[in-house]
Scaffold this motif. Structure first.
Motif, PDB file in Angstrom:
ATOM      1  N   PHE A  59       0.805  -1.225   0.000  1.00  0.00           N
ATOM      2  CA  PHE A  59       0.000   0.000   0.000  1.00  0.00           C
ATOM      3  C   PHE A  59       0.839   1.276   0.000  1.00  0.00           C
ATOM      4  O   PHE A  59       0.295   2.380   0.042  1.00  0.00           O
ATOM      5  CB  PHE A  59      -0.952   0.007   1.212  1.00  0.00           C
ATOM      6  N   GLU A  62       0.118   4.078  -2.730  1.00  0.00           N
ATOM      7  CA  GLU A  62      -1.167   4.742  -2.480  1.00  0.00           C
ATOM      8  C   GLU A  62      -1.114   5.628  -1.248  1.00  0.00           C
ATOM      9  O   GLU A  62      -1.732   6.703  -1.204  1.00  0.00           O
ATOM     10  CB  GLU A  62      -2.267   3.685  -2.265  1.00  0.00           C
ATOM     11  N   LEU A  63      -0.381   5.163  -0.248  1.00  0.00           N
ATOM     12  CA  LEU A  63      -0.259   5.927   0.993  1.00  0.00           C
ATOM     13  C   LEU A  63       0.448   7.260   0.725  1.00  0.00           C
ATOM     14  O   LEU A  63      -0.001   8.320   1.190  1.00  0.00           O
ATOM     15  CB  LEU A  63       0.515   5.086   2.026  1.00  0.00           C
ATOM     16  N   PHE A  66      -1.822   9.549  -1.297  1.00  0.00           N
ATOM     17  CA  PHE A  66      -2.887  10.087  -0.437  1.00  0.00           C
ATOM     18  C   PHE A  66      -2.367  11.214   0.465  1.00  0.00           C
ATOM     19  O   PHE A  66      -2.964  12.297   0.539  1.00  0.00           O
ATOM     20  CB  PHE A  66      -3.471   8.955   0.410  1.00  0.00           C
ATOM     21  N   THR A 110     -12.537   3.803   6.353  1.00  0.00           N
ATOM     22  CA  THR A 110     -11.550   2.961   5.671  1.00  0.00           C
ATOM     23  C   THR A 110     -10.145   3.202   6.210  1.00  0.00           C
ATOM     24  O   THR A 110      -9.801   4.312   6.618  1.00  0.00           O
ATOM     25  CB  THR A 110     -11.518   3.226   4.151  1.00  0.00           C
ATOM     26  N   GLY A 112      -7.377   3.284   4.557  1.00  0.00           N
ATOM     27  CA  GLY A 112      -6.575   4.168   3.713  1.00  0.00           C
ATOM     28  C   GLY A 112      -6.785   5.640   4.022  1.00  0.00           C
ATOM     29  O   GLY A 112      -5.897   6.457   3.792  1.00  0.00           O
ATOM     30  N   GLU A 113      -7.962   5.980   4.539  1.00  0.00           N
ATOM     31  CA  GLU A 113      -8.251   7.387   4.855  1.00  0.00           C
ATOM     32  C   GLU A 113      -8.772   7.435   6.281  1.00  0.00           C
ATOM     33  O   GLU A 113      -9.977   7.466   6.524  1.00  0.00           O
ATOM     34  CB  GLU A 113      -9.278   7.958   3.858  1.00  0.00           C
TER      35      GLU A 113
END
Ligand code: YYY
Ligand code: MG
Length: 140
Positions: A59, A62-63, A66, A110, A112-113
């Motif tokens: 991840f 994406e991290l 973000f 989530t 991720g956020e």
């Protein structure tokens, strides 16, 4: 007595959703002293250093996307046992497992956020505070 400093951050999702005042209010009601505070956009280089421990994880890309994708609020906190205390206020990394009343349980769905960051040890706190704040930006 273990007066500590820790690094807290309101991530881009939290800033975008207007959660900054709510989160700062929780910090101040808890009794932590805000010794550094700024809104900023994190560079890719800083993001990769900040999350260096996760470099090999699937991840990671994406991290970094973000966390650099919008302004964050970087916060230096001071207080008794502030490192574990702030982690406790945030709740578990996965909001689905976070205890009710924690920031991640109350404001995120989530992993991720998940709205906020907090240093996980005194070593991380020292490293992250130095990464995000120049010495002159922190109150004595
Ligand atoms: O310190 P904390 O933020 O609670 O979790 P870490 O394990 O350090 O992971 C950093 C960050 O990475 C997490 O807040 C969300 C993201 N992440 C993810 O997207 N997927 C995972 N399986 C683990 C972490
Ligand atoms: Mg972490």
């Amino acid at each position: 007595d273990s007066m500590e400093r820790t690094f807290a951050m309101i991530k881009p999702d939290g800033v975008r959703r207007g959660l900054t005042p709510e989160i700062l209010a929780r910090i101040q009601r808890k009794g932590y002293r805000v010794v550094g505070l700024k809104q900023m956009v994190i560079s890719r280089e800083t993001a990769e250093a900040h999350y260096g421990e996760h470099k090999e994880r699937p991840f990671f890309g994406e991290l970094v996307d973000f966390i650099t994708g919008g302004p964050v609020v970087a916060i230096a906190l001071e207080g008794e046992n502030a490192i574990a205390g702030w982690r406790g206020m945030m709740g578990a990394t996965n909001p689905a497992s976070a205890a009710p009343g924690t920031i991640r349980a109350d404001f995120a769905t989530t992993m991720g956020e998940n709205v906020t960051h907090g240093s996980d040890s005194s070593e991380s706190a020292a490293r992250e505070l130095a990464l995000f704040f120049a010495e002159g930006e922190l109150l004595a």
